[in-house]
Design a protein around this motif. Sequence first.
Motif, PDB file in Angstrom:
ATOM      1  N   GLY A   1      -0.473   2.278  10.259  1.00  0.00           N
ATOM      2  CA  GLY A   1      -0.525   3.699   9.926  1.00  0.00           C
ATOM      3  C   GLY A   1      -1.760   4.100   9.153  1.00  0.00           C
ATOM      4  N   TYR A   2      -2.692   3.179   8.934  1.00  0.00           N
ATOM      5  CA  TYR A   2      -3.917   3.529   8.221  1.00  0.00           C
ATOM      6  C   TYR A   2      -4.819   4.374   9.123  1.00  0.00           C
ATOM      7  CZ  TYR A   2      -2.488  -0.063   4.874  1.00  0.00           C
ATOM      8  OH  TYR A   2      -1.789  -0.812   3.946  1.00  0.00           O
ATOM      9  N   ALA A   3      -5.369   5.427   8.557  1.00  0.00           N
ATOM     10  CA  ALA A   3      -6.178   6.373   9.328  1.00  0.00           C
ATOM     11  C   ALA A   3      -7.528   5.755   9.708  1.00  0.00           C
ATOM     12  CB  ALA A   3      -6.394   7.648   8.514  1.00  0.00           C
ATOM     13  N   THR A   4      -8.301   6.508  10.492  1.00  0.00           N
ATOM     14  CA  THR A   4      -9.619   6.033  10.909  1.00  0.00           C
ATOM     15  C   THR A   4     -10.745   6.679  10.105  1.00  0.00           C
ATOM     16  OG1 THR A   4      -9.653   7.717  12.666  1.00  0.00           O
ATOM     17  CG2 THR A   4      -8.869   5.513  13.255  1.00  0.00           C
ATOM     18  N   ASP A   5     -10.402   7.405   9.031  1.00  0.00           N
ATOM     19  CA  ASP A   5     -11.453   7.903   8.147  1.00  0.00           C
ATOM     20  C   ASP A   5     -11.913   6.762   7.250  1.00  0.00           C
ATOM     21  OD1 ASP A   5      -9.323   7.580   6.419  1.00  0.00           O
ATOM     22  OD2 ASP A   5      -9.131   9.695   5.896  1.00  0.00           O
ATOM     23  N   VAL A   6     -12.862   7.026   6.364  1.00  0.00           N
ATOM     24  CA  VAL A   6     -13.415   5.972   5.518  1.00  0.00           C
ATOM     25  C   VAL A   6     -12.334   5.305   4.676  1.00  0.00           C
ATOM     26  CG1 VAL A   6     -15.005   5.474   3.609  1.00  0.00           C
ATOM     27  CG2 VAL A   6     -15.712   7.029   5.438  1.00  0.00           C
ATOM     28  N   MET A   7     -11.443   6.107   4.098  1.00  0.00           N
ATOM     29  CA  MET A   7     -10.389   5.549   3.258  1.00  0.00           C
ATOM     30  C   MET A   7      -9.464   4.657   4.079  1.00  0.00           C
ATOM     31  SD  MET A   7      -9.196   5.522   0.080  1.00  0.00           S
ATOM     32  CE  MET A   7      -8.810   3.783   0.248  1.00  0.00           C
ATOM     33  N   GLY A   8      -9.075   5.131   5.245  1.00  0.00           N
ATOM     34  CA  GLY A   8      -8.185   4.351   6.093  1.00  0.00           C
ATOM     35  C   GLY A   8      -8.832   3.060   6.567  1.00  0.00           C
ATOM     36  N   GLU A   9     -10.119   3.115   6.882  1.00  0.00           N
ATOM     37  CA  GLU A   9     -10.818   1.901   7.304  1.00  0.00           C
ATOM     38  C   GLU A   9     -10.867   0.881   6.177  1.00  0.00           C
ATOM     39  OE1 GLU A   9     -11.691   0.933  10.145  1.00  0.00           O
ATOM     40  OE2 GLU A   9     -11.702   2.751  11.363  1.00  0.00           O
ATOM     41  N   MET A  10     -11.086   1.343   4.949  1.00  0.00           N
ATOM     42  CA  MET A  10     -11.119   0.402   3.829  1.00  0.00           C
ATOM     43  C   MET A  10      -9.733  -0.173   3.543  1.00  0.00           C
ATOM     44  SD  MET A  10     -14.207   0.056   3.173  1.00  0.00           S
ATOM     45  CE  MET A  10     -14.482   0.417   4.924  1.00  0.00           C
ATOM     46  N   GLU A  11      -8.700   0.645   3.731  1.00  0.00           N
ATOM     47  CA  GLU A  11      -7.339   0.127   3.582  1.00  0.00           C
ATOM     48  C   GLU A  11      -7.073  -0.967   4.616  1.00  0.00           C
ATOM     49  OE1 GLU A  11      -4.350   3.464   1.926  1.00  0.00           O
ATOM     50  OE2 GLU A  11      -5.479   4.120   3.694  1.00  0.00           O
ATOM     51  N   LEU A  12      -7.542  -0.757   5.836  1.00  0.00           N
ATOM     52  CA  LEU A  12      -7.314  -1.769   6.872  1.00  0.00           C
ATOM     53  C   LEU A  12      -8.121  -3.038   6.594  1.00  0.00           C
ATOM     54  CD1 LEU A  12      -5.618  -2.161   9.379  1.00  0.00           C
ATOM     55  CD2 LEU A  12      -7.589  -1.468  10.756  1.00  0.00           C
TER      56      LEU A  12
ATOM     57  N   PHE B   1     -19.193  -3.555  -0.740  1.00  0.00           N
ATOM     58  CA  PHE B   1     -20.243  -2.545  -0.671  1.00  0.00           C
ATOM     59  C   PHE B   1     -19.667  -1.136  -0.619  1.00  0.00           C
ATOM     60  CE2 PHE B   1     -22.760  -6.223   0.466  1.00  0.00           C
ATOM     61  CZ  PHE B   1     -23.971  -5.949  -0.185  1.00  0.00           C
ATOM     62  N   SER B   2     -18.563  -0.955   0.072  1.00  0.00           N
ATOM     63  CA  SER B   2     -17.947   0.360   0.126  1.00  0.00           C
ATOM     64  C   SER B   2     -17.448   0.795  -1.251  1.00  0.00           C
ATOM     65  CB  SER B   2     -16.785   0.353   1.114  1.00  0.00           C
ATOM     66  OG  SER B   2     -16.094   1.591   1.094  1.00  0.00           O
ATOM     67  N   THR B   3     -16.842  -0.149  -1.979  1.00  0.00           N
ATOM     68  CA  THR B   3     -16.317   0.172  -3.300  1.00  0.00           C
ATOM     69  C   THR B   3     -17.436   0.526  -4.262  1.00  0.00           C
ATOM     70  OG1 THR B   3     -14.400  -1.267  -2.953  1.00  0.00           O
ATOM     71  CG2 THR B   3     -14.942  -0.690  -5.236  1.00  0.00           C
ATOM     72  N   LEU B   4     -18.538  -0.221  -4.213  1.00  0.00           N
ATOM     73  CA  LEU B   4     -19.680   0.080  -5.078  1.00  0.00           C
ATOM     74  C   LEU B   4     -20.227   1.476  -4.788  1.00  0.00           C
ATOM     75  CD1 LEU B   4     -21.597  -3.332  -5.060  1.00  0.00           C
ATOM     76  CD2 LEU B   4     -20.326  -2.311  -6.969  1.00  0.00           C
ATOM     77  N   GLU B   5     -20.320   1.818  -3.512  1.00  0.00           N
ATOM     78  CA  GLU B   5     -20.809   3.145  -3.146  1.00  0.00           C
ATOM     79  C   GLU B   5     -19.829   4.223  -3.595  1.00  0.00           C
ATOM     80  OE1 GLU B   5     -21.558   3.231   1.009  1.00  0.00           O
ATOM     81  OE2 GLU B   5     -23.276   1.853   0.916  1.00  0.00           O
ATOM     82  N   HIS B   6     -18.536   3.943  -3.456  1.00  0.00           N
ATOM     83  CA  HIS B   6     -17.531   4.943  -3.830  1.00  0.00           C
ATOM     84  C   HIS B   6     -17.501   5.160  -5.338  1.00  0.00           C
ATOM     85  CE1 HIS B   6     -13.994   7.335  -2.664  1.00  0.00           C
ATOM     86  NE2 HIS B   6     -13.594   7.089  -3.890  1.00  0.00           N
ATOM     87  N   LEU B   7     -17.662   4.090  -6.091  1.00  0.00           N
ATOM     88  CA  LEU B   7     -17.653   4.231  -7.545  1.00  0.00           C
ATOM     89  C   LEU B   7     -18.864   5.021  -8.036  1.00  0.00           C
ATOM     90  CD1 LEU B   7     -16.435   0.684  -8.644  1.00  0.00           C
ATOM     91  CD2 LEU B   7     -15.127   2.812  -8.577  1.00  0.00           C
ATOM     92  N   LYS B   8     -19.970   4.938  -7.302  1.00  0.00           N
ATOM     93  CA  LYS B   8     -21.163   5.695  -7.680  1.00  0.00           C
ATOM     94  C   LYS B   8     -21.008   7.167  -7.335  1.00  0.00           C
ATOM     95  CE  LYS B   8     -24.460   1.886  -7.043  1.00  0.00           C
ATOM     96  NZ  LYS B   8     -25.595   1.387  -6.207  1.00  0.00           N
ATOM     97  N   ALA B   9     -20.437   7.422  -6.162  1.00  0.00           N
ATOM     98  CA  ALA B   9     -20.320   8.801  -5.695  1.00  0.00           C
ATOM     99  C   ALA B   9     -19.012   8.986  -4.948  1.00  0.00           C
ATOM    100  CB  ALA B   9     -21.501   9.148  -4.793  1.00  0.00           C
TER     101      ALA B   9
ATOM    102  N   GLU C   1      -7.597   6.641  -7.275  1.00  0.00           N
ATOM    103  CA  GLU C   1      -6.765   6.613  -6.080  1.00  0.00           C
ATOM    104  C   GLU C   1      -7.339   5.651  -5.049  1.00  0.00           C
ATOM    105  OE1 GLU C   1      -5.105   9.432  -2.435  1.00  0.00           O
ATOM    106  OE2 GLU C   1      -6.170  10.350  -4.115  1.00  0.00           O
ATOM    107  N   TYR C   2      -8.652   5.628  -4.895  1.00  0.00           N
ATOM    108  CA  TYR C   2      -9.302   4.714  -3.954  1.00  0.00           C
ATOM    109  C   TYR C   2      -8.952   3.265  -4.292  1.00  0.00           C
ATOM    110  CZ  TYR C   2     -13.065   2.123  -1.644  1.00  0.00           C
ATOM    111  OH  TYR C   2     -13.766   1.215  -0.888  1.00  0.00           O
ATOM    112  N   LEU C   3      -9.131   2.899  -5.557  1.00  0.00           N
ATOM    113  CA  LEU C   3      -8.850   1.521  -5.977  1.00  0.00           C
ATOM    114  C   LEU C   3      -7.373   1.193  -5.834  1.00  0.00           C
ATOM    115  CD1 LEU C   3     -11.142   1.335  -9.147  1.00  0.00           C
ATOM    116  CD2 LEU C   3     -11.551   0.265  -6.913  1.00  0.00           C
ATOM    117  N   ARG C   4      -6.507   2.148  -6.140  1.00  0.00           N
ATOM    118  CA  ARG C   4      -5.070   1.920  -6.024  1.00  0.00           C
ATOM    119  C   ARG C   4      -4.668   1.689  -4.568  1.00  0.00           C
ATOM    120  NH1 ARG C   4      -3.712   6.089  -8.433  1.00  0.00           N
ATOM    121  NH2 ARG C   4      -3.120   7.480  -6.725  1.00  0.00           N
ATOM    122  N   ARG C   5      -5.224   2.475  -3.679  1.00  0.00           N
ATOM    123  CA  ARG C   5      -4.868   2.345  -2.266  1.00  0.00           C
ATOM    124  C   ARG C   5      -5.415   1.063  -1.649  1.00  0.00           C
ATOM    125  NH1 ARG C   5      -5.615   8.304   0.415  1.00  0.00           N
ATOM    126  NH2 ARG C   5      -5.272   7.053   2.305  1.00  0.00           N
TER     127      ARG C   5
END
Length: 229
Positions: free
Chosen positions: A137-148, A167-175, A183-187
């Motif tokens: 059920g994980y989506a195909t957006d950036v968040m869903g791809e990282m969950e998968l 690398f995705s987490t480092l980029e997300h934490l910056k911006a 929420e990103y880290l929790r998911r």
Amino acid sequence: MIDPNTLSLPDNATLLTRLSVARQCLNVLRHDPANPTCGQLINICLDLNVYASLVQQLQRSEEGRRLLSERPSLQGKELDLAALERLPPGTLGHEFARYFRDNKISPFETTLELKNDVDFIGKRYRETHDLLHVLTGYATDVMGEMELQAYALGNLGIRTAAFILMFSTLEHLKAPRSVGRSEYLRRVRAAYQRGRASQQFLDFPFEEHWETPVATLSARLCAPAQRMN
């Protein structure tokens, strides 16, 4: 620009060679994220030992030995999406075909030669990616791809998934984007734990279950998703 058709991984390649080929693949994937050759090759470069360990695990079960012997394929050329979509709504085949239509994407393809079981497992992992979107059920957006990716890391220990997540987490934490940092880290953490708690999916004969309801397969293969407050 590197020509992906010239890239290959020699037999018994050293760690230095694998990292060098992986770096070249990354340069290609930055401009062509869906490149099938580099997508599979980078997994083999970084996960050669992981795949070898998975092959050993598969050899210890009847289902695993059958998978390695028959080497079924989920490549696009093996799939009749029109026929699958005619199956009843809710079945794996119907929902899998609709997934490609709704997301305007095509099934996985590769031109790499399968020289051994490790190569096959690398291919199998890549071509089950889209099926896992349907089942988890994980989506195909950036968040869903990282969950998968986190799910695959927890389920199989895939190093490529860890590399992408880092690398995705480092980029997300910056911006941070549409999803906040906490929420990103929790998911991501929840998806990793869900993968660890789930049955390993790599040896499952998906090709024999097109008419099985997705809900049935998800309950069988995937631990329940944590509810997000």
